[in-house]
Design an enzyme around this catalytic site. Structure first.
Site, PDB file in Angstrom:
ATOM      1  N   GLY A 129       5.582  -5.544  -0.875  1.00 14.12           N
ATOM      2  CA  GLY A 129       6.055  -6.291  -2.029  1.00 14.12           C
ATOM      3  C   GLY A 129       6.273  -5.430  -3.256  1.00 14.12           C
ATOM      4  O   GLY A 129       6.616  -5.944  -4.309  1.00 14.12           O
ATOM      5  N   CYS A 130       6.060  -4.122  -3.123  1.00 13.87           N
ATOM      6  CA  CYS A 130       6.303  -3.201  -4.243  1.00 13.87           C
ATOM      7  C   CYS A 130       7.602  -2.448  -3.962  1.00 13.87           C
ATOM      8  O   CYS A 130       7.829  -2.001  -2.841  1.00 13.87           O
ATOM      9  CB  CYS A 130       5.156  -2.199  -4.379  1.00 13.87           C
ATOM     10  SG  CYS A 130       3.588  -2.949  -4.829  1.00 13.87           S
ATOM     11  N   ALA A 131       8.428  -2.307  -4.990  1.00 11.81           N
ATOM     12  CA  ALA A 131       9.690  -1.591  -4.829  1.00 11.81           C
ATOM     13  C   ALA A 131       9.427  -0.101  -4.598  1.00 11.81           C
ATOM     14  O   ALA A 131      10.109   0.542  -3.811  1.00 11.81           O
ATOM     15  CB  ALA A 131      10.572  -1.789  -6.049  1.00 11.81           C
ATOM     16  N   SER A 132       8.421   0.450  -5.275  1.00 12.23           N
ATOM     17  CA  SER A 132       8.054   1.844  -5.053  1.00 12.23           C
ATOM     18  C   SER A 132       6.952   1.892  -4.004  1.00 12.23           C
ATOM     19  O   SER A 132       6.416   0.870  -3.588  1.00 12.23           O
ATOM     20  CB  SER A 132       7.609   2.497  -6.361  1.00 12.23           C
ATOM     21  OG  SER A 132       6.644   1.711  -6.996  1.00 12.23           O
TER      22      SER A 132
END
Length: 143
Positions: free
Chosen positions: A50-53
């Protein structure tokens, strides 16, 4: 519930910084101070979905005041996100699992004025990290 000293220090320091450029610089400095995870710790089980990075969180069982606790370490490949990881670690690490599960980091971030200046992707990533930390604490409390 009182804040951990490390988190209170961060909150106090952020309170002194009026300019968002200074606040971002401070978050980057916090992230740079995090000890790096080992290559083996940067694995799919520790990766936060769920984290872009890229974000990895490692939790270890511990004890605080005679109660089950969790100790967190983390890392990200993005500088500001790494700083946000540092803030979450300061808030949650080393605390009893019931306190971790009961602490709403998103409300704490709002009180610090942090979320209002994050991109939607970063805010969603913070929410994913918080969900992961709190669900691990709930699972540890139930075990």
């Amino acid at each position: 519930m009182a804040h951990p000293a490390a988190f209170q220090d961060i909150a106090d320091n952020l309170g002194f910084l009026d300019d968002w450029e200074d606040r971002y610089r401070y978050l980057i400095e916090l992230g740079q101070a995090l000890p790096p995870l080992s290559e083996t710790e940067r694995n799919p089980a520790n990766k936060v979905n769920g984290c872009a990075s890229q974000v990895w969180l490692v939790s270890e069982a511990g004890e605080a005041d005679g109660r089950k606790a969790l100790i967190y370490r983390g890392e990200s490949d993005a500088m500001i996100v790494r700083g946000l990881v540092a803030v979450l670690i300061a808030l949650y690490s080393g605390r009893p699992v019931d306190e971790i599960a009961a602490t709403d980091a998103l409300a704490e971030f709002d009180a610090l004025g942090l979320r209002e200046h994050l991109t939607t992707q970063r805010a969603n990533g913070v929410a994913s990290m918080v969900d992961r930390i709190r669900s691990e604490a709930r699972a540890a409390a139930a075990a």
